[in-house]
Design an enzyme around this catalytic site. Sequence first.
Site, mmCIF file in Angstrom:
data_model
loop_
_atom_site.group_PDB
_atom_site.id
_atom_site.type_symbol
_atom_site.label_atom_id
_atom_site.label_comp_id
_atom_site.label_asym_id
_atom_site.label_seq_id
_atom_site.Cartn_x
_atom_site.Cartn_y
_atom_site.Cartn_z
ATOM 1 N NE ARG A 46 -1.709 -1.693 3.683
ATOM 2 C CZ ARG A 46 -1.026 -2.643 4.340
ATOM 3 N NH1 ARG A 46 0.071 -2.338 5.009
ATOM 4 N NH2 ARG A 46 -1.420 -3.890 4.329
ATOM 5 C CE LYS A 103 13.518 -5.370 15.667
ATOM 6 N NZ LYS A 103 13.151 -4.015 15.913
ATOM 7 C CG ASP A 199 13.128 -5.269 19.926
ATOM 8 O OD1 ASP A 199 13.133 -5.513 18.710
ATOM 9 O OD2 ASP A 199 13.687 -4.272 20.429
ATOM 10 C CE LYS A 203 16.319 -3.763 18.700
ATOM 11 N NZ LYS A 203 15.468 -2.753 19.326
HETATM 12 N N1 HSE Z 1 10.645 -1.728 18.840
HETATM 13 C C1 HSE Z 1 12.021 -1.395 18.732
HETATM 14 C C2 HSE Z 1 12.384 -0.454 19.875
HETATM 15 C C3 HSE Z 1 12.281 -0.713 17.410
HETATM 16 O O1 HSE Z 1 11.466 0.094 20.505
HETATM 17 O O2 HSE Z 1 13.546 -0.266 20.160
HETATM 18 C C4 HSE Z 1 13.728 -0.626 17.070
HETATM 19 O O3 HSE Z 1 14.324 -1.871 16.936
#
Ligand code: HSE
Length: 434
Positions: A46, A103, A199, A203
């Site tokens: 989109r 990541k 998350d 990383k």
């Molecule tokens: N959701 C991730 C953060 C985005 O808040 O750091 C960047 O990797």
Amino acid sequence: MNSVKVGLCGLGTVGSGTFNVLQRNGDVINARAGCRIEIVQVASRRPNPDCQLGDTPVTEDVFAVARNPDVDILVELIGGITVARELILDAIAHGKHVVTANKALIAEHGNEIFNAARVKGVTVAFEASVAGGIPIIKAIREGLSANRIEWLAGIVNGTGNFILTEMRDKGRAFDDVLVEAQQRGYAEADPTFDVEGIDAAHKLVILASLAFGIPLQFEKVFTEGISNLDTQDVAYARQLGYQIKHLGIARRNNGGIELRVHPTLIPRKRLLANVDGVMNAVVVKGDAVGPTLYYGPGAGAEPTASAVIADIVDLARTLTADPEHRVPHLGFQPDQLSDIQVLSIEQVETAYYLRITARDVPGVLSKITQILSDAKISIEAVIQKEADDGEDYVPLIILTDRAVVKKLDEAVDKIQQLPTTEGDIVRIRVESLG
Ligand code: HSE
């Protein structure tokens, strides 16, 4: 000037940021790259009103970009794992170099992807996958290549740090701040990834592999989130001279590598304790250089685009280099990766913050300290409040010295079973980062 042709897959927050920065700063970017970087195709389901594509060809099929003979570099910004993995493997099979900010994909499938890239003689670049705009991957992989890395610790999730900061400074509710982080484009599609530390674990795994020369091992990271943090613990931590941060920690220990993400008390005088809002920071301690600190925005359209474009420029410069002489994906030559084990959380030694709800009767403190003393766990500090009128229970805050998790758990279980304690004992790890 030669041109390097880029296919951009995904036009969300980071994709549109990448398109816009490449348009706006094309002159300086090209001057640095030594060639003209041209977006020859965009794949998006989109349109994005933040991004004026002009006459750039657009397709809805990301695989058309992977197979487009005109594309030299495929930029994967669609996120997710399943399609992104297939897309990147397809692009590699078609001889494309790849840039990704993904990541989760690198942490969980990076070993497979890097192998495929090596066989094909192409590069997969992933600077934007960790800490947004901070060039932390380049710093560890290249800038610190003289060092044995001893440990690294970082605030690598902007959403979580933004939530903790707003709750602490403005007393805002957790859910309310999370909604704002989503509106600003910081949060993951599934925000539990941000608040439960998944998350950050993605990383951390990437950073640890670069730092210690080990394969990516996402399944071995210990992860604890921030959703159960109580504001009273934030306040007690401050009284004791600490700040609570959601840290990712990787440390080389006698027997192996620690990999853990959890709320952590750190002394307020440390620079890391003063990293607020959506900002990220990583401290890397090398044996030669000592501690080094990298700070910057960890999420958002243009900060992340900055890292994506840096990778495109790097690739554009090395497109003609013999694959054997490019920087290896994880910094170490692939046949030199180490099989040093990742430690289980039970083997890790840290100091602890304990909050015990204790009955306000004589002798309760001495029973608790006796249990800790029997377990040979020293106490660094204690706060005991007077009971409020009519209250039978008081919070008792104890900072312990370093102890292995197993020993601490046993002592906490014994304290919990005392008739003079009530409810669950809150425990948060403490790191001096000295
Ligand atoms: N959701 C991730 C953060 C985005 O808040 O750091 C960047 O990797």
